[in-house]
Design an enzyme around this catalytic site. Structure first.
Site, PDB file in Angstrom:
ATOM      1  N   TRP A 325      14.176  28.605  34.635  1.00 40.83           N
ATOM      2  CA  TRP A 325      13.964  28.193  36.064  1.00 40.83           C
ATOM      3  C   TRP A 325      12.693  28.906  36.635  1.00 40.83           C
ATOM      4  CZ3 TRP A 325      14.692  31.112  40.377  1.00 40.83           C
ATOM      5  CH2 TRP A 325      14.641  30.203  41.811  1.00 40.83           C
ATOM      6  N   HIS A 326      12.804  30.168  36.211  1.00 42.19           N
ATOM      7  CA  HIS A 326      11.806  31.084  36.762  1.00 42.19           C
ATOM      8  C   HIS A 326      10.362  30.515  36.498  1.00 42.19           C
ATOM      9  CE1 HIS A 326      15.148  33.692  37.759  1.00 42.19           C
ATOM     10  NE2 HIS A 326      14.120  34.304  38.621  1.00 42.19           N
ATOM     11  N   GLY A 327      10.135  30.118  35.404  1.00 41.86           N
ATOM     12  CA  GLY A 327       8.897  29.508  35.109  1.00 41.86           C
ATOM     13  C   GLY A 327       8.804  28.802  33.538  1.00 41.86           C
ATOM     14  N   PHE A 486       7.576  29.967  41.663  1.00 42.72           N
ATOM     15  CA  PHE A 486       8.673  29.394  41.068  1.00 42.72           C
ATOM     16  C   PHE A 486       9.459  28.152  41.754  1.00 42.72           C
ATOM     17  CE2 PHE A 486       9.127  34.163  40.061  1.00 42.72           C
ATOM     18  CZ  PHE A 486       8.405  34.125  39.358  1.00 42.72           C
TER      19      PHE A 486
END
Length: 486
Positions: A325-327, A486
């Protein structure tokens, strides 16, 4: 538009507050309409041509919400929810993970796909997760919205739009319909501006100052150069401090800005570097993301109800997806998996050692937790595995105690250690502002910190004015928040 920029501070925010005050005199609904318009302008300021994904996402999810509400008691309800979730995940995948899939995943299975390289919409992960939670809550009969204006404000409300906190429809819509703090305009301004000033100082002065010690080491590692023990620990510790003050500063500003309009956002941080275990760390770090992953992924997977093996597998799945989800990169996946393994180990340890830890165990647990968190942050920040391993090799002392591509910045190392001590010992901004009830469900504070609590006094006014002045003097080098990517 950045919270820490001159156009926002001296243009957008004063106009938004003045316009809101005028619209409020005509009623709460006109005030909602004005806030919605202001939020759309705030988002489109970055690039009006790339505001359309947000508009499409809002319109699509509003319609899905109506359809889910109407089919809740029918055999079609689950299918409509599944379609809505699939549409959101496809939307997120097209914009955020298309290049990663084409360049990194497809070749592993023998596929050749050309990446289109679509522009990543600002805050796409945050507003997508916010709306996924809304659709699930509609299915659970916890939320329902037949009003397009209120729903649009729910998604676009500018304090949280770009980098959170991730909000729930059921906790925000009652406030948008009837503000909790409608009769305390002066208190709202005083409390909101004070918390905003603290957050701005965290970002503009502390985080951006420490950032100068982060880039040299990671850049050298990215080019394949070795780092000495001191240089490696300097950049790793500096990044650990930078990301905390950068993101918690944004969250403070978001809560403070919302308070200016009489709205409370959920608290997102509670001194995570005071945690004596990884479990406790995730109860304190990015709290609204942890809540989302728990309520909308971990529990639906079965949580801990299916035995220890299944619980550990669920934890690994949740944290791996949390990392992605962050990257869209293998390093983010590695970061998530590391935290998953640490959580599994923490739960296993508690199973064999259920007794309350003593003082020595708490200290040992705190040291171990911080070291593990710092090591994991290396993967989070590094551009690739090669760079991460070079820095970790340096941190282990395998590249020498001195020399290397980057000289040890002893002032940077000392600064990072001092700031880590501040994070571990000092009250956080929510505890300082606790007398004003900052945010939804404010964090508790020990009584011994009562004398440090904010109050409407001349001393606090001068202190906050000094923080604000120091922050304003840094506007010439305005930088984006780390979580904007993000």
């Amino acid at each position: 538009m950045l919270f820490n920029s001159a156009p926002f501070l001296f243009g957008f925010l004063p106009l938004a507050l003045a316009g809101f005050a005028l619209a409020r005199q005509a009623g709460w609904r006109p005030a909602m309409a004005f806030l919605t318009l202001a939020s759309v302008v705030f988002y489109a300021w970055w690039n009006p041509a790339y505001a359309w994904p947000l508009a499409v996402s809002i319109a699509g999810n509003f319609l899905f919400g109506l359809a889910i509400a109407r089919t809740r008691g029918t055999p079609w309800g689950g299918a409509v929810l599944a379609a809505g979730l699939a549409a959101n995940l496809a939307f997120l995948g097209i914009f955020k993970y298309e290049r990663f899939f084409a360049e990194s995943v497809a070749p592993l299975v023998g596929l050749m796909i050309e990446a289109r390289g679509l522009e990543l919409p600002l805050g796409v992960s945050f507003f997508t997760f916010t709306q996924i939670a809304y659709l699930v809550d509609v299915r659970r009969d916890l939320a329902r919205d037949n009003d397009a204006l209120s729903y649009t404000l729910f998604v676009t409300f500018f304090p949280h739009l770009i980098a959170g906190p991730i909000i729930h429809h059921k906790e925000m819509m009652p406030q948008f319909r009837q503000p909790r703090r409608q009769d305390g305009a002066a208190e709202n301004l005083a409390a909101g501006l004070s918390l905003f000033a603290i957050g701005l100082f965290k970002k503009a002065v502390i985080a951006d100052w420490v950032a100068s010690y982060v880039s040299p080491g990671f850049s050298a590692a990215a080019s394949g150069q070795e780092l000495s023990l001191g240089a490696a620990w300097t950049c790793a510790l500096a990044y650990t401090v930078q990301i905390y003050f950068d993101f918690s500063g944004y969250s403070d500003m978001a809560v403070g800005l919302a308070r200016l309009f009489g709205i409370d956002l959920p608290v997102n941080f509670n001194s995570p570097y005071k945690a004596a275990s990884i479990i406790e760390f995730w109860r304190r770090w990015h709290m609204t993301l942890s809540r989302f992953l728990r309520d909308y992924l971990y529990f639906p997977l079965g949580g801990g109800r299916c035995g220890p093996v299944r619980r550990h597998l669920n934890l690994m799945i949740v944290m791996a997806l949390g990392g992605l989800w962050h990257g869209a990169a293998w390093t983010f996946l590695a970061w998530g998996c590391l935290h998953g393994l640490m959580l599994v180990g923490n739960h296993a340890w508690r199973a064999v050692r259920p007794a309350e830890p003593g003082r020595r165990e708490l200290v040992a647990g705190w040291v171990l937790t911080q070291v593990l968190v710092i090591v994991a942050w290396v993967f989070f920040r590094a551009p690739d595995f090669g760079a991460a391993l070079i820095i970790l090799k340096g941190m282990a002392g395998l590249s020498g105690l001195s020399g290397g591509a980057v000289k040890t910045a002893w002032d940077g190392l000392a600064l990072a250690l001092i700031l880590m001590a501040v994070c571990a010992l000092a009250p956080n901004s929510q505890q300082i502002m606790r007398t004003t009830g900052p945010g939804l469900e404010p964090v508790a504070a020990p009584e011994r910190l009562a004398r440090l609590a904010w109050r409407p006094s001349s001393g606090w006014a001068w202190t906050l004015a000094a923080l604000l002045a120091c922050s304003v003097m840094t506007l010439w080098r305005t930088s984006e928040f780390l979580y904007y990517q993000f």
